[in-house]
Design an enzyme around this catalytic site. Structure first.
Site, short mmCIF file in Angstrom:
data_model
loop_
_atom_site.label_atom_id
_atom_site.label_comp_id
_atom_site.label_asym_id
_atom_site.label_seq_id
_atom_site.Cartn_x
_atom_site.Cartn_y
_atom_site.Cartn_z
N GLY A 24 50.68 -24.96 27.93
CA GLY A 24 51.82 -26.05 27.49
C GLY A 24 52.61 -25.92 28.98
O GLY A 24 52.54 -25.26 29.82
N LEU A 53 58.35 -23.34 29.95
CA LEU A 53 59.53 -23.62 29.54
C LEU A 53 60.73 -22.87 30.07
O LEU A 53 61.97 -23.31 30.27
CB LEU A 53 59.75 -23.32 27.89
N HIS A 56 51.48 -36.94 36.00
CA HIS A 56 50.78 -38.24 35.49
C HIS A 56 50.20 -39.02 36.82
O HIS A 56 49.35 -39.60 36.30
CB HIS A 56 52.14 -39.21 34.97
N GLY A 110 51.41 -29.41 27.00
CA GLY A 110 50.63 -30.29 28.42
C GLY A 110 49.31 -29.78 28.23
O GLY A 110 48.25 -30.66 29.07
N ASP A 151 53.93 -35.76 27.05
CA ASP A 151 53.89 -36.65 28.32
C ASP A 151 52.14 -36.06 28.53
O ASP A 151 51.38 -35.73 27.56
CB ASP A 151 54.69 -35.84 29.27
#
Length: 261
Positions: free
Chosen positions: A64, A67, A88, A112, A143
């Site tokens: 992911g 963070l 994206h 992610g 996302d």
């Protein structure tokens, strides 16, 4: 671009992208990895790329987003905006190139990484892999295209379940739910992906691209619009080398040799 968070290899028409953040055992998705994935996606649009493999180094595919990097950013909103925009852009490129993208999930796909896995055209997972949306556990929304692909793969209610509860799926559950195509032993993930990639790379690449584009609108356009897309796509195949060659080989009862052009 000199890559620091991934490896890019191209051989025999197959591009292999390996997520490899040596400072992060989870191959966490940070701003640099997002930028490098975009650059790699552009390279995969080259005419000599006929199949793409995306995998991870180490025990995890991608755990992911990073963070810690997000938390340390002076302007968190701007940081996430830039990072998601770059990620994206890369995912959009992968979706629109002719070459099919094979996800070779060597380990857990979370956040992610979960989203990235969903974007593949063919997905192979290690029997030890786990799948979790994870975003809302950190107070975030998804996302990386997962809100586009997940419901299409498994239906709206199950998509909500995974994103609202962060339920963890085993590789077998992911297979049963339709998130992956095949589950294999850990040591077989990359060899299996390479075998499929070789088969695909020997195929009619432009036709594969047409299939990707047609299926991309399968849930959004009406029947007549989709039929028009099909008409234009199959007719355009006659402007390629592989379309007429494939027909001629079929009629001659011969195995076609596709050039990808």
């Amino acid at each position: 671009m000199n890559y620091e968070t991934l490896k890019f290899e191209l051989a025999d028409g197959i591009a292999t992208i390996t997520l490899d953040r040596k400072d992060s055992p989870a191959n966490a998705l940070n701003a640099q990895l997002a930028e490098e994935l975009f650059d790699a996606s552009v390279r995969c649009g080259a005419a000599n790329v006929r199949a793409v493999i995306i995998t991870g180094a180490g025990k995890m595919f991608c755990g992911g987003g990073d963070l810690a990097e997000m938390d340390a950013a002076p302007d968190k909103h701007a940081h996430l905006t830039r990072m998601a925009t770059m990620l994206h852009a890369g995912l959009s490129r992968f979706a629109h190139i002719d070459a099919p993208v094979i996800m070779a999930l060597n380990g857990t796909a979370g956040g992610g990484g979960f989203s990235l896995a969903l974007s593949g055209d063919y997905v192979i997972a290690s029997e030890k892999a786990k799948f979790v949306s994870a975003y809302t556990a950190s107070g975030l929304t998804p996302d990386g295209s997962s809100t586009y692909y997940l419901a299409k793969h498994i239906g709206l209610l199950r998509a909500k379940e995974l994103m609202l509860t962060n339920r963890v799926l085993t590789a077998q559950e992911a297979l049963d739910w339709g998130l992956v195509n095949k589950v294999v032993a850990p040591a077989e993930v990359l060899p299996e992906a390479q075998s499929i990639a070789r088969h695909i790379a020997a195929g009619p690449t432009a036709a594969y691209g047409g299939v990707k584009r047609l299926l991309d609108t399968a849930f959004s356009d009406g029947l007549e619009t989709q039929l028009d897309r099909e008409t234009r796509s199959i007719a355009d195949a006659m402007r390629t080398s592989d379309g007429p060659a494939g027909i001629a080989s079929f009629l001659a009862k011969q195995t076609p040799t596709f050039t990808g052009k």
